[in-house]
Write an enzyme that holds these catalytic residues in place. Sequence first.
Site, PDB file in Angstrom:
ATOM      1  N   ASP A   1       0.725  -1.082  -0.107  1.00 36.13           N
ATOM      2  CA  ASP A   1      -0.010   0.031   0.010  1.00 36.13           C
ATOM      3  C   ASP A   1       0.913   1.378  -0.068  1.00 36.13           C
ATOM      4  O   ASP A   1       2.116   1.214   0.164  1.00 36.13           O
ATOM      5  CB  ASP A   1      -1.094  -0.116   1.099  1.00 36.13           C
ATOM      6  CG  ASP A   1      -1.831   1.258   1.460  1.00 36.13           C
ATOM      7  OD1 ASP A   1      -2.388   1.430   0.318  1.00 36.13           O
ATOM      8  OD2 ASP A   1      -1.837   1.666   2.502  1.00 36.13           O
ATOM      9  N   SER A   2       0.377   2.341  -0.110  1.00 43.73           N
ATOM     10  CA  SER A   2       1.119   3.716   0.041  1.00 43.73           C
ATOM     11  C   SER A   2       1.521   3.852   1.416  1.00 43.73           C
ATOM     12  O   SER A   2       2.425   4.783   1.598  1.00 43.73           O
ATOM     13  CB  SER A   2       0.242   4.975  -0.462  1.00 43.73           C
ATOM     14  OG  SER A   2      -0.963   4.775   0.350  1.00 43.73           O
TER      15      SER A   2
ATOM     16  N   CYS B   1      -4.155  -1.723  -1.833  1.00 38.50           N
ATOM     17  CA  CYS B   1      -4.435  -0.426  -2.299  1.00 38.50           C
ATOM     18  C   CYS B   1      -5.261  -0.301  -3.286  1.00 38.50           C
ATOM     19  O   CYS B   1      -5.003  -0.808  -4.504  1.00 38.50           O
ATOM     20  CB  CYS B   1      -3.100   0.284  -2.632  1.00 38.50           C
ATOM     21  SG  CYS B   1      -3.154   2.056  -3.071  1.00 38.50           S
TER      22      CYS B   1
ATOM     23  N   GLU C   1      -3.137   8.925   8.251  1.00 37.68           N
ATOM     24  CA  GLU C   1      -1.570   8.489   8.185  1.00 37.68           C
ATOM     25  C   GLU C   1      -1.155   9.265   9.652  1.00 37.68           C
ATOM     26  O   GLU C   1      -0.305   9.346  10.274  1.00 37.68           O
ATOM     27  CB  GLU C   1      -0.783   9.168   7.222  1.00 37.68           C
ATOM     28  CG  GLU C   1      -1.030   8.230   6.059  1.00 37.68           C
ATOM     29  CD  GLU C   1      -0.362   6.942   6.088  1.00 37.68           C
ATOM     30  OE1 GLU C   1       0.866   6.957   6.488  1.00 37.68           O
ATOM     31  OE2 GLU C   1      -0.758   5.914   5.442  1.00 37.68           O
TER      32      GLU C   1
ATOM     33  N   CYS D   1     -10.913   2.615  -0.163  1.00 35.66           N
ATOM     34  CA  CYS D   1      -9.641   2.911   0.149  1.00 35.66           C
ATOM     35  C   CYS D   1      -9.225   2.036   1.495  1.00 35.66           C
ATOM     36  O   CYS D   1     -10.173   1.945   2.285  1.00 35.66           O
ATOM     37  CB  CYS D   1      -9.318   4.177   0.357  1.00 35.66           C
ATOM     38  SG  CYS D   1      -7.973   4.818   0.824  1.00 35.66           S
TER      39      CYS D   1
ATOM     40  N   HIS E   1      -7.183   2.753   3.742  1.00 34.34           N
ATOM     41  CA  HIS E   1      -7.139   3.242   4.834  1.00 34.34           C
ATOM     42  C   HIS E   1      -8.473   3.920   5.547  1.00 34.34           C
ATOM     43  O   HIS E   1      -8.548   3.905   6.710  1.00 34.34           O
ATOM     44  CB  HIS E   1      -6.630   4.810   4.440  1.00 34.34           C
ATOM     45  CG  HIS E   1      -5.034   5.023   4.245  1.00 34.34           C
ATOM     46  ND1 HIS E   1      -4.611   4.347   3.224  1.00 34.34           N
ATOM     47  CD2 HIS E   1      -4.122   5.439   5.058  1.00 34.34           C
ATOM     48  CE1 HIS E   1      -3.241   4.516   3.422  1.00 34.34           C
ATOM     49  NE2 HIS E   1      -3.158   5.286   4.337  1.00 34.34           N
TER      50      HIS E   1
HETATM   51  N1  DGL Z   1      -4.984   2.814   0.840  1.00 38.25           N
HETATM   52  C1  DGL Z   1      -4.742   3.277  -0.752  1.00 38.25           C
HETATM   53  C2  DGL Z   1      -6.175   3.051  -1.287  1.00 38.25           C
HETATM   54  O1  DGL Z   1      -6.707   2.003  -1.009  1.00 38.25           O
HETATM   55  C3  DGL Z   1      -4.072   4.606  -1.076  1.00 38.25           C
HETATM   56  C4  DGL Z   1      -4.469   5.919  -0.477  1.00 38.25           C
HETATM   57  C5  DGL Z   1      -3.637   6.936  -0.812  1.00 38.25           C
HETATM   58  O2  DGL Z   1      -2.486   6.771  -0.825  1.00 38.25           O
HETATM   59  O3  DGL Z   1      -4.008   8.160  -1.279  1.00 38.25           O
HETATM   60  O4  DGL Z   1      -6.231   3.714  -2.246  1.00 38.25           O
END
Ligand code: DGL
Length: 268
Positions: free
Chosen positions: A13-14, A76, A155, A187, A189
């Site tokens: 993931d990011s 992600c 984050e 997402c 997150h």
């Molecule tokens: N967690 C990621 C997603 O599912 C990336 C979110 C991001 O870095 O903007 O899209």
Amino acid sequence: MSVARNRPIGVFDSGVGGLTVVRALMAALPHERIVYFGDTARVPYGVKSSATVAGYAAQITDFLLKCDVKMLVVACNTMAAVAMNVITDMSPVPVINVLDAGAAAAARATRNRRVGVLATLTTVHSGAYVRALESCRQDLTIVSQACPLFVPLVEEGWVDHPVTALTAREYLAPVLAAAVDTIVLGCTHYPLLRPVLGRLAGDQVTLIDSASTTAAEVDEVLRASDLACVEQRLAHHEFHVTDFPQRFRAVGELCLGRALPDVHLVHW
Ligand code: DGL
């Protein structure tokens, strides 16, 4: 073959968001070893162009393949939305992604056929969720909402904070006004914001996150490919990040509810 079975699963993931998928994998498959990659130097991805995200995805894929993983889990949605071709073209091992799993779960869950999608800007602009949902069911009304402020809030560890609640209220307003009964947290997150989102959306709305569905798919593919781990000991996981390992550890431990001893800083 037994050697292949005991190789780790690469999850990426990011940033910390993919840990929501790791948590589900650890619960469902406690003997599988995970090598996690969080690109904390370049998060957020969801406000960047498809070409940029695809370039990052290729670098991470290369890194994890060099770790000798037996499977890749794209934890992600943004990379899944715009970089799946790049990742699958590079990968000799099976690749699972969270986006298809989330869409399928939402299509199954809705009763009034009205589905909301909360995702990053890049994911919403790609149209990938609409395509994935429509490939499961053609009779859906889909309302998509980009939520670019959510990833920085997560984050930061502000998962249940007044600023997050205010922001969520804004983002949810048009989706709830469309009378959806199901909202996809598109997402990885966003499941960390479930308490805030659940309070605002109310009991009548089902919040879908793809973590457990993805874990079930990983299990299925590992078994079908004869790659399921045969060692019955507690797995030793590794975490790699591109910046601020201590910060990743602090927020990551909150997300996972367990200690993260092995967070390594990657020097590309
Ligand atoms: N967690 C990621 C997603 O599912 C990336 C979110 C991001 O870095 O903007 O899209």
